[in-house]
Design a protein around this motif. Structure first.
Motif, PDB file in Angstrom:
ATOM      1  N   ARG A 184       5.326   1.792   8.469  1.00 14.79           N
ATOM      2  CA  ARG A 184       6.629   2.419   8.742  1.00 14.79           C
ATOM      3  C   ARG A 184       6.545   3.327   9.967  1.00 14.79           C
ATOM      4  O   ARG A 184       7.439   3.333  10.818  1.00 14.79           O
ATOM      5  N   ALA A 186      -3.388   2.213  -5.640  1.00  8.84           N
ATOM      6  CA  ALA A 186      -1.965   2.458  -5.402  1.00  8.84           C
ATOM      7  C   ALA A 186      -1.773   3.393  -4.213  1.00  8.84           C
ATOM      8  O   ALA A 186      -0.886   3.178  -3.373  1.00  8.84           O
ATOM      9  N   ALA A 187      -2.616   4.415  -4.115  1.00  8.37           N
ATOM     10  CA  ALA A 187      -2.508   5.349  -2.997  1.00  8.37           C
ATOM     11  C   ALA A 187      -2.836   4.642  -1.681  1.00  8.37           C
ATOM     12  O   ALA A 187      -2.199   4.893  -0.653  1.00  8.37           O
ATOM     13  N   ARG A 188      -3.831   3.757  -1.701  1.00  3.32           N
ATOM     14  CA  ARG A 188      -4.190   3.012  -0.497  1.00  3.32           C
ATOM     15  C   ARG A 188      -3.035   2.105  -0.069  1.00  3.32           C
ATOM     16  O   ARG A 188      -2.719   2.010   1.116  1.00  3.32           O
ATOM     17  N   ASP A 189      -2.388   1.452  -1.033  1.00  6.24           N
ATOM     18  CA  ASP A 189      -1.247   0.597  -0.713  1.00  6.24           C
ATOM     19  C   ASP A 189      -0.100   1.414  -0.118  1.00  6.24           C
ATOM     20  O   ASP A 189       0.542   1.000   0.854  1.00  6.24           O
ATOM     21  N   GLU A 190       0.160   2.572  -0.722  1.00  9.32           N
ATOM     22  CA  GLU A 190       1.220   3.442  -0.211  1.00  9.32           C
ATOM     23  C   GLU A 190       0.885   3.928   1.199  1.00  9.32           C
ATOM     24  O   GLU A 190       1.757   3.975   2.076  1.00  9.32           O
ATOM     25  N   ASN A 191      -0.380   4.253   1.422  1.00 11.02           N
ATOM     26  CA  ASN A 191      -0.814   4.693   2.750  1.00 11.02           C
ATOM     27  C   ASN A 191      -0.617   3.595   3.788  1.00 11.02           C
ATOM     28  O   ASN A 191      -0.144   3.854   4.907  1.00 11.02           O
ATOM     29  N   ASP A 192      -0.956   2.358   3.422  1.00  5.52           N
ATOM     30  CA  ASP A 192      -0.758   1.240   4.338  1.00  5.52           C
ATOM     31  C   ASP A 192       0.722   1.038   4.654  1.00  5.52           C
ATOM     32  O   ASP A 192       1.100   0.772   5.807  1.00  5.52           O
ATOM     33  N   ALA A 193       1.586   1.183   3.641  1.00  2.00           N
ATOM     34  CA  ALA A 193       3.021   1.034   3.853  1.00  2.00           C
ATOM     35  C   ALA A 193       3.549   2.129   4.779  1.00  2.00           C
ATOM     36  O   ALA A 193       4.377   1.873   5.675  1.00  2.00           O
ATOM     37  N   LEU A 194       3.061   3.343   4.595  1.00  2.00           N
ATOM     38  CA  LEU A 194       3.499   4.447   5.459  1.00  2.00           C
ATOM     39  C   LEU A 194       3.003   4.263   6.891  1.00  2.00           C
ATOM     40  O   LEU A 194       3.716   4.598   7.847  1.00  2.00           O
ATOM     41  N   LYS A 195       1.798   3.745   7.053  1.00  2.00           N
ATOM     42  CA  LYS A 195       1.294   3.464   8.408  1.00  2.00           C
ATOM     43  C   LYS A 195       2.173   2.435   9.107  1.00  2.00           C
ATOM     44  O   LYS A 195       2.500   2.583  10.292  1.00  2.00           O
TER      45      LYS A 195
END
Length: 92
Positions: A72, A61-70
């Protein structure tokens, strides 16, 4: 075939009893060995499978969130690069 030999019957009963006793001793030794292994492994720093899976799910989940923030951040940087730069105001 039935035998009338009492000595042979007694010997067979004795061997059956001994086999049962040995089997019981083997089960008891196995149980004691398993318990000792659990105690030994319990003292080590191993994690349970469910705890490992929970941490693994949080990492995904953290990796997915990190990818989304990258993504953005890249979009915001692209917007910023597309805007013309403003000239600084002259000081009076």
């Amino acid at each position: 075939m039935q035998t009338d030999n009492r000595l042979f019957d007694d010997f067979v009963k004795f061997m059956n009893g001994a086999a049962g006793t040995v089997a019981g001793m083997a089960r008891e030794a196995e149980g004691a060995t398993r318990e000792r292994a659990r105690e030994w492994i319990g003292g080590l720093d191993f994690v349970a499978r469910d705890e490992f899976e929970a941490v693994k799910a949080m990492a995904v989940a953290a990796r997915d969130e990190n990818d989304a923030l990258k993504a953005r951040l890249a979009a915001l940087e692209a917007q910023l690069a597309a805007k013309p730069a403003r000239a600084p105001k002259a000081a009076s």
